[in-house]
Design an enzyme around this catalytic site. Structure first.
Site, short mmCIF file in Angstrom:
data_model
loop_
_atom_site.label_atom_id
_atom_site.label_comp_id
_atom_site.label_asym_id
_atom_site.label_seq_id
_atom_site.Cartn_x
_atom_site.Cartn_y
_atom_site.Cartn_z
N LYS A 34 0.84 -1.21 0.00
CA LYS A 34 0.00 0.00 0.00
C LYS A 34 0.87 1.25 0.00
O LYS A 34 0.68 2.15 -0.81
CB LYS A 34 -0.89 0.04 1.26
CG LYS A 34 -1.88 -1.09 1.36
CD LYS A 34 -2.79 -0.93 2.57
CE LYS A 34 -2.08 -1.03 3.90
NZ LYS A 34 -1.43 -2.32 4.17
N THR A 35 1.83 1.27 0.92
CA THR A 35 2.68 2.45 1.02
C THR A 35 3.51 2.59 -0.25
O THR A 35 3.74 3.69 -0.75
CB THR A 35 3.57 2.36 2.28
OG1 THR A 35 2.71 2.19 3.41
CG2 THR A 35 4.40 3.60 2.47
N ASP A 220 -1.95 7.88 4.01
CA ASP A 220 -1.54 6.51 4.35
C ASP A 220 -2.07 6.18 5.74
O ASP A 220 -2.31 7.09 6.55
CB ASP A 220 0.00 6.42 4.35
CG ASP A 220 0.49 4.96 4.24
OD1 ASP A 220 -0.36 4.05 4.06
OD2 ASP A 220 1.72 4.73 4.34
N GLU A 221 -2.27 4.91 6.05
CA GLU A 221 -2.75 4.48 7.38
C GLU A 221 -4.06 5.18 7.76
O GLU A 221 -4.26 5.59 8.91
CB GLU A 221 -1.69 4.78 8.47
CG GLU A 221 -0.30 4.23 8.18
CD GLU A 221 -0.09 2.81 8.69
OE1 GLU A 221 -1.05 2.20 9.19
OE2 GLU A 221 1.04 2.31 8.55
N GLN A 251 -5.37 -3.11 11.09
CA GLN A 251 -4.21 -2.49 11.74
C GLN A 251 -4.57 -1.20 12.47
O GLN A 251 -3.70 -0.38 12.75
CB GLN A 251 -3.12 -2.21 10.71
CG GLN A 251 -2.51 -3.48 10.15
CD GLN A 251 -1.33 -3.18 9.26
OE1 GLN A 251 -0.28 -2.73 9.71
NE2 GLN A 251 -1.49 -3.41 7.97
N ARG A 593 5.30 -7.36 10.86
CA ARG A 593 6.51 -6.58 10.56
C ARG A 593 7.62 -7.49 10.05
O ARG A 593 8.61 -7.04 9.50
CB ARG A 593 7.04 -5.85 11.81
CG ARG A 593 6.14 -4.82 12.47
CD ARG A 593 5.59 -3.81 11.52
NE ARG A 593 4.26 -4.23 11.06
CZ ARG A 593 3.69 -3.78 9.95
NH1 ARG A 593 4.31 -2.94 9.16
NH2 ARG A 593 2.50 -4.20 9.57
P1 ATP Z 1 1.79 -2.13 6.04
O1 ATP Z 1 0.35 -2.54 6.06
O2 ATP Z 1 2.59 -2.87 7.01
O3 ATP Z 1 1.94 -0.65 6.09
P2 ATP Z 1 2.10 -1.97 3.17
O4 ATP Z 1 0.88 -2.55 2.58
O5 ATP Z 1 2.19 -0.50 3.22
O6 ATP Z 1 2.35 -2.60 4.61
P3 ATP Z 1 4.66 -1.82 1.88
O7 ATP Z 1 5.44 -1.43 3.07
O8 ATP Z 1 4.35 -0.81 0.86
O9 ATP Z 1 3.33 -2.56 2.37
O10 ATP Z 1 5.35 -3.04 1.15
C1 ATP Z 1 5.81 -4.18 1.84
C2 ATP Z 1 7.07 -4.74 1.19
O11 ATP Z 1 6.74 -5.34 -0.04
C3 ATP Z 1 8.11 -3.68 0.91
O12 ATP Z 1 9.39 -4.23 1.13
C4 ATP Z 1 7.90 -3.41 -0.56
O13 ATP Z 1 9.07 -2.93 -1.19
C5 ATP Z 1 7.51 -4.78 -1.10
N1 ATP Z 1 6.63 -4.70 -2.30
C6 ATP Z 1 5.47 -4.05 -2.39
N2 ATP Z 1 4.93 -4.19 -3.61
C7 ATP Z 1 5.78 -4.97 -4.33
C8 ATP Z 1 5.79 -5.50 -5.66
N3 ATP Z 1 4.79 -5.25 -6.52
N4 ATP Z 1 6.83 -6.28 -6.02
C9 ATP Z 1 7.84 -6.53 -5.16
N5 ATP Z 1 7.89 -6.08 -3.90
C10 ATP Z 1 6.88 -5.29 -3.47
MG MG Z 2 2.35 0.86 4.83
#
Ligand code: ATP
Ligand code: MG
Length: 723
Positions: A34-35, A220-221, A251, A593
């Site tokens: 997402k981020t 975000d969040e 979360q 995490r």
């Molecule tokens: P959280 O809910 O914990 O905030 P999130 O959904 O924001 O998580 P991110 O932190 O954006 O997730 O991504 C998690 C990990 O996955 C990061 O290391 C990111 O670089 C990797 N990632 C995200 N999308 C891809 C993708 N399409 N291909 C490869 N790696 C990815």
């Molecule tokens: Mg995130």
């Protein structure tokens, strides 16, 4: 148009990054990118559409997350790193107010009251208004101010320069607090958002200018935004209507601070994008996390999948003692480092700040470097330094550093003139003995000074006969240090002091009580109290789970998984089922995490903070048995203790009464709701009777003097319950 960078995203993330117009919501579990999608969307807007970064507002939840996002964005956008509006919502409000607050007659350079400043102003007002600390705690006073500031017209009535108040109103708490604020042109945290909303509501030219300017708003969040946050966001987005929100209802960990995840769930979107592939964690870690969060009833079920290789099993370690638990953690860390892991790849997470103490001591002993992310090392925390100051002075009355540290801690109002006179009389010799021997000299003959000397002399006389832990306990009580924290309802600091006492008891057990002296203790902890100022890029990270939000680490340890510690007993007592589910979401955040390995640890023994024996956390019972490995023997009676605590909670939650008969004879009992007529005890106000309830978790209690007060249930205990 170079859109090549979008190939790093999967097709749904790409859709999110390029759907720039309208109201878009990305709703997805942890680690699904997402981020990442949000960051790429920023780059898409700037690099491909040519939007000026100054016109994009990108909101994150913590200052650290904002700093990290700014870095990531700066690395991706061509037009320099000028992205001032990648910040927290409060950060944005401050920037907004620097430009707009002149409309309310405040200077652009207005100040901001942090928590400590606000307490100081509260104390000043309480003195001015003749409110005794025994009648009302500082925390209660400030809670009252926050309630008053939730009313729409408080800015008009109290906060505008030149306002006039009727004589009756002038005597109110808020009038006094606001007058002190105006004198210094200082806003508190509540004002920052409230003033922003006020200006957006009352000055249409300001509102329209900002709406015109902020072409794109991203959050975000978003599950952790409260109603006021949403109000500001929606007002700003009303111009262009381009609002992109990203979140995961599982979360939401700030409901206790007013977060409204339902606003995110009910968000009126033009388009929803759901991501379900987790890129962060191994299937083993995901399985464990999914199986725990599935126990929440207030949620929208969703499951995540990953294409990663299976990886290591998640390990749960049970120690007979805390030392064994933490010893296991340091052993595993050494193994990981030997396998080539970098220290910064390792994170140790815990529920409450005081829990860092045991890990810090073990890591220092093992000479492993660590940093506390977003916090202070245990032995550098103010209340710990104060407590040790007392011990040092008792150990060596000629220790001037210790004397200076504690003579006015808590405040004894022995001011500069007093200390200058004392230094004069000491004539270069030690201060405390000079005070002790000259208590009748004019200028030193203050009752507070006499009491202080009496306290220290008594402790010096007792130190050979008392256990160090009892001596410390007594000093904390009799010096007034604990009383002051209780009056402030400063639970974190009180927990830290309890933890300090607990740690001394651990020493005593290890040494044989009578062989362990005060100077042994002070010598031993000297190692931990020397600040290690060498900054290092690569250190093991310790942090609370709240601080870990949004971050990821290859190796994660979650320690202290005992009932009462995690889930936190206070949260459950206060917020019942809601509290339990919020704690479970916190556990979900903690587990998700981890990228490559996850270690869960807990131990037996007594916890001074919860005043309960420790039983394994209910969350450990919720993990599907075949998805993780347990090391260490857990006897049945321990699991029984866990189950009993869970039942007690359910009874309290659903029947609203202290239905504990079924568990008579069990030592661990949650104190939950009280009923009218219950005889209760409060640490400061003494004995009283519950006479009613008006808000959830808060009771009206009539104390012996006749005064009726509103007290949160966690500050009360039944008179006949054992400590
Ligand atoms: P959280 O809910 O914990 O905030 P999130 O959904 O924001 O998580 P991110 O932190 O954006 O997730 O991504 C998690 C990990 O996955 C990061 O290391 C990111 O670089 C990797 N990632 C995200 N999308 C891809 C993708 N399409 N291909 C490869 N790696 C990815
Ligand atoms: Mg995130």
């Amino acid at each position: 148009m170079d859109t090549g960078f979008l190939k790093d995203l999967n097709s749904r993330q790409r859709e999110a990054a390029t759907a720039t117009e309208g109201r878009i919501r990305v709703i997805a579990g942890a680690g699904t990118g997402k981020t990442k999608a949000l960051t790429y969307r920023y780059a898409y807007l700037v690099n491909v559409l040519g939007i000026d970064p100054a016109d994009i507002l990108c909101l994150t939840f913590t200052n650290k997350a904002a700093a990290e996002m700014r870095q990531r964005i700066a690395a991706m956008v061509h037009s320099g790193d000028y992205n001032d509006f990648v910040c927290t919502i409060d950060g944005f409000c401050v920037k907004f107010l620097r430009q707009e607050i002149y409309r309310l007659g405040f200077p652009k350079s207005f100040g901001i009251l942090d928590e400590e400043d606000a307490k100081a102003v509260a104390k000043q007002c309480m003195d001015q208004l003749g409110i005794k600390r025994t009648e009302k705690t500082v925390k209660h006073f400030l809670d009252g101010i926050a309630v008053d500031k939730a009313l729409d017209d408080y800015i008009d009535t109290y906060m505008l320069p030149g306002r006039t108040l009727s004589d009756g109103m002038k005597k109110g708490n808020l009038a006094c607090f606001a007058a002190a604020q105006l004198k210094n042109w200082a806003l508190d945290f509540d004002d920052i958002e409230n003033f922003t909303r006020y200006i957006l509501d009352h000055f249409s030219d300001a509102r329209e200018a900002w709406q015109q300017r902020l072409n794109y708003i991203m959050v975000d969040e978003a599950q952790d935004c409260n109603a006021d946050n949403w109000d500001i966001i929606e007002k700003l987005a009303a111009g262009h209507g381009n609002l992109f929100v990203v979140g995961d209802p599982d979360q939401c960990i700030y409901e206790w601070r007013g977060a409204r995840p339902s606003r995110f769930v009910e968000f009126a979107s033009d388009k929803d994008i759901i991501l379900d592939e987790n890129y962060r964690s191994t299937p083993n870690i995901l399985d464990v996390a999914n199986s725990v969060i599935a126990h929440n009833t207030m949620r929208y079920p969703k499951d995540l999948f990953t294409r990663q290789a299976e990886g290591r099993a998640v390990i749960h370690f049970h120690g007979k003692t805390e030392q064994e638990e933490i010893g296991w953690v340091t052993d595993r860390i050494k193994e990981l480092l030997a396998e080539g892991a970098r220290p910064r790849d390792i994170a140790i997470l815990y529920r409450s700040t005081y829990q860092s103490r045991a890990v810090e001591q073990a890591l220092l002993k093992a000479q492993l470097k660590y940093t506390i992310w977003g916090g202070t090392r245990f032995f550098e925390r103010k209340e710990i330094k104060d407590a040790l100051g007392y011990l040092r002075l008792v150990n060596n009355p000629a220790d001037d550093l210790a004397f200076n540290r504690v003579i006015n801690e808590p405040s004894r109002k022995l001011g500069r003139a007093f200390l200058a006179l004392l230094a004069d009389i000491a004539g270069g010799g030690a201060l405390y003995p000079a005070l002790r021997d000259n208590l009748t000299v004019k200028g030193l003959d203050k009752p507070a000074a006499q009491e202080f000397v009496h306290l220290i002399e008594e402790a010096i006389a007792a130190k050979g006969e008392m256990r160090v832990s009892d001596l410390l306990d007594r000093l904390l009580d009799k010096s007034g240090l604990k009383r002051e924290l209780r009056e402030d309802q400063d639970e974190d600091r009180l927990e830290n002091l309890d933890e300090l006492i607990q740690s001394v008891r651990n020493y005593e057990k290890a040494y044989r009580e009578d062989a362990f002296t005060l100077s042994d203790y002070l010598q031993d902890i000297a190692l931990y109290t020397e600040p290690d100022l060498r900054k290092t890029d690569s250190a093991i990270k310790l942090m609370t789970i709240h601080q870990a939000k949004g971050l990821e680490f290859p190796y994660v340890f979650i320690i202290g998984l005992s009932e009462g510690i995690f889930p936190n007993m206070r949260t459950i007592r206060e917020y019942k089922k809601h509290g339990e589910e919020e704690e479970r979401r916190l556990m979900y955040v903690a587990m998700t995490r981890a990228e490559r390995a996850l270690f869960l640890t807990e131990s037996e023994g007594f916890n001074v903070s919860t005043k309960m024996d420790k039983y394994p956390s209910r969350f450990l019972t919720e993990i599907r048995r075949n998805t993780f490995v347990t090391e260490g023997f857990i006897p049945d009676w321990l699991w029984k203790g866990t189950r009993n605590l869970m039942h007690v909670l359910d009874e309290e939650t659903f029947t609203g009464g202290g239905a504990t008969d079924r568990f008579a004879g069990e030592r661990a009992v949650y104190q939950g709701d009280f009923q009218v007529g219950d005889a209760v005890v409060h640490e400061i106000f003494g004995e009283g009777v519950v006479v009613g309830t008006d808000r959830e978790g808060t009771f009206q209690v009539r104390f012996s003097g006749g005064a009726v007060r509103h007290i949160r249930s966690s500050f009360l205990r039944l008179q006949d319950l054992p400590d």
